[in-house]
Design a protein around this motif. Structure first.
Motif, PDB file in Angstrom:
ATOM      1  N   MET A   1       0.838  -1.176   0.000  1.00 22.20           N
ATOM      2  CA  MET A   1       0.000   0.000   0.000  1.00 22.20           C
ATOM      3  C   MET A   1       0.885   1.241   0.000  1.00 22.20           C
ATOM      4  N   THR A   2       0.438   2.249  -0.716  1.00 22.07           N
ATOM      5  CA  THR A   2       1.082   3.552  -0.706  1.00 22.07           C
ATOM      6  C   THR A   2       0.177   4.531   0.019  1.00 22.07           C
ATOM      7  N   ILE A   3       0.766   5.299   0.917  1.00 22.06           N
ATOM      8  CA  ILE A   3       0.033   6.344   1.616  1.00 22.06           C
ATOM      9  C   ILE A   3       0.583   7.679   1.145  1.00 22.06           C
ATOM     10  N   THR A   4      -0.319   8.534   0.700  1.00 20.18           N
ATOM     11  CA  THR A   4       0.063   9.863   0.225  1.00 20.18           C
ATOM     12  C   THR A   4      -0.605  10.913   1.091  1.00 20.18           C
ATOM     13  N   ILE A  89      -5.708   1.916  10.243  1.00 14.64           N
ATOM     14  CA  ILE A  89      -4.681   1.750   9.196  1.00 14.64           C
ATOM     15  C   ILE A  89      -4.524   0.271   8.857  1.00 14.64           C
ATOM     16  N   GLN A  90      -4.462  -0.577   9.883  1.00 13.30           N
ATOM     17  CA  GLN A  90      -4.314  -2.023   9.660  1.00 13.30           C
ATOM     18  C   GLN A  90      -5.466  -2.566   8.823  1.00 13.30           C
ATOM     19  N   LYS A  91      -6.694  -2.133   9.107  1.00 13.95           N
ATOM     20  CA  LYS A  91      -7.854  -2.579   8.329  1.00 13.95           C
ATOM     21  C   LYS A  91      -7.748  -2.157   6.877  1.00 13.95           C
ATOM     22  N   ARG A  92      -7.242  -0.943   6.619  1.00 13.28           N
ATOM     23  CA  ARG A  92      -7.059  -0.493   5.227  1.00 13.28           C
ATOM     24  C   ARG A  92      -6.024  -1.384   4.534  1.00 13.28           C
ATOM     25  N   MET A  93      -4.946  -1.732   5.236  1.00 14.33           N
ATOM     26  CA  MET A  93      -3.916  -2.585   4.638  1.00 14.33           C
ATOM     27  C   MET A  93      -4.456  -3.981   4.391  1.00 14.33           C
ATOM     28  N   ASN A  94      -5.220  -4.522   5.351  1.00 15.28           N
ATOM     29  CA  ASN A  94      -5.784  -5.866   5.202  1.00 15.28           C
ATOM     30  C   ASN A  94      -6.795  -5.955   4.073  1.00 15.28           C
ATOM     31  N   SER A  95      -7.398  -4.830   3.717  1.00 16.59           N
ATOM     32  CA  SER A  95      -8.412  -4.836   2.659  1.00 16.59           C
ATOM     33  C   SER A  95      -7.803  -4.948   1.265  1.00 16.59           C
ATOM     34  N   GLY A  96      -6.480  -4.850   1.176  1.00 17.49           N
ATOM     35  CA  GLY A  96      -5.823  -4.932  -0.126  1.00 17.49           C
ATOM     36  C   GLY A  96      -5.773  -3.596  -0.843  1.00 17.49           C
ATOM     37  N   LEU A  97      -6.048  -2.550  -0.140  1.00 13.72           N
ATOM     38  CA  LEU A  97      -6.048  -1.207  -0.701  1.00 13.72           C
ATOM     39  C   LEU A  97      -4.670  -0.869  -1.264  1.00 13.72           C
ATOM     40  N   LYS A  98      -4.646  -0.297  -2.452  1.00 12.09           N
ATOM     41  CA  LYS A  98      -3.374   0.072  -3.082  1.00 12.09           C
ATOM     42  C   LYS A  98      -2.947   1.493  -2.741  1.00 12.09           C
ATOM     43  N   GLN A  99      -3.897   2.445  -2.781  1.00  8.75           N
ATOM     44  CA  GLN A  99      -3.590   3.856  -2.565  1.00  8.75           C
ATOM     45  C   GLN A  99      -4.503   4.438  -1.492  1.00  8.75           C
TER      46      GLN A  99
END
Length: 157
Positions: A1-4, A89-99
């Protein structure tokens, strides 16, 4: 995942820039994190506030793709403790979110078009901070979230 972190307006305070850069460097061990700055609009002195928000909104939306998860840093957003934010944040990463894109708007907030596109709003505080300080505060909180997720001794509960 990329965080901008997408910002409207640059930070001209060197001390704040250096501190934010320190946390940005620390974050590089955990996540691809980048900061993207949209330059301040020119000739806003006589510009209507609604028009200024609309023009800034157009610039923000040009930087966002349809697949990005867009989060506005907004005083009317959800508030988190540092632990809850790390869970989020962990939930966003676990969801497979790219951006994952967090946005700090201009001095008057966001346009209606930006509010219509948003996936979520997050508040760092009910207090108002300068846009320059938000960059530092957010970057530190993001680092804190990753230090919690990685069981580092940075955060104390």
């Amino acid at each position: 995942m990329t965080i901008t972190l997408l910002l409207v307006g640059k930070t001209d305070n060197a001390q704040l820039q250096n501190l934010a850069a320190e946390y940005q460097n620390r974050l590089s061990h955990f996540v691809n994190y980048k900061v993207d700055v949209i330059p301040d609009l020119k000739k806003t002195k006589n510009m209507d506030i609604a028009l200024q928000k609309e023009k800034e909104g157009e610039l923000i939306l040009k930087k966002i793709s349809t697949s990005d998860f867009l989060v506005l840093l907004d005083d009317k957003g959800a508030e988190f403790t540092s632990l809850k934010f790390s869970d989020w944040i962990q939930k966003r990463m676990n969801s497979g979110l790219k951006q994952l894109v967090f946005v700090v708007g201009g001095p008057y907030g966001f346009s209606e078009a930006v509010y219509k596109r948003v996936n979520q709003k997050v508040s760092l505080s009910k207090m108002t901070f300068s846009h320059q300080m938000i960059r530092l505060f957010f970057t530190e909180q993001l680092y804190r979230a990753f230090s919690i997720l990685n069981n580092l001794p940075y955060h104390h509960e």
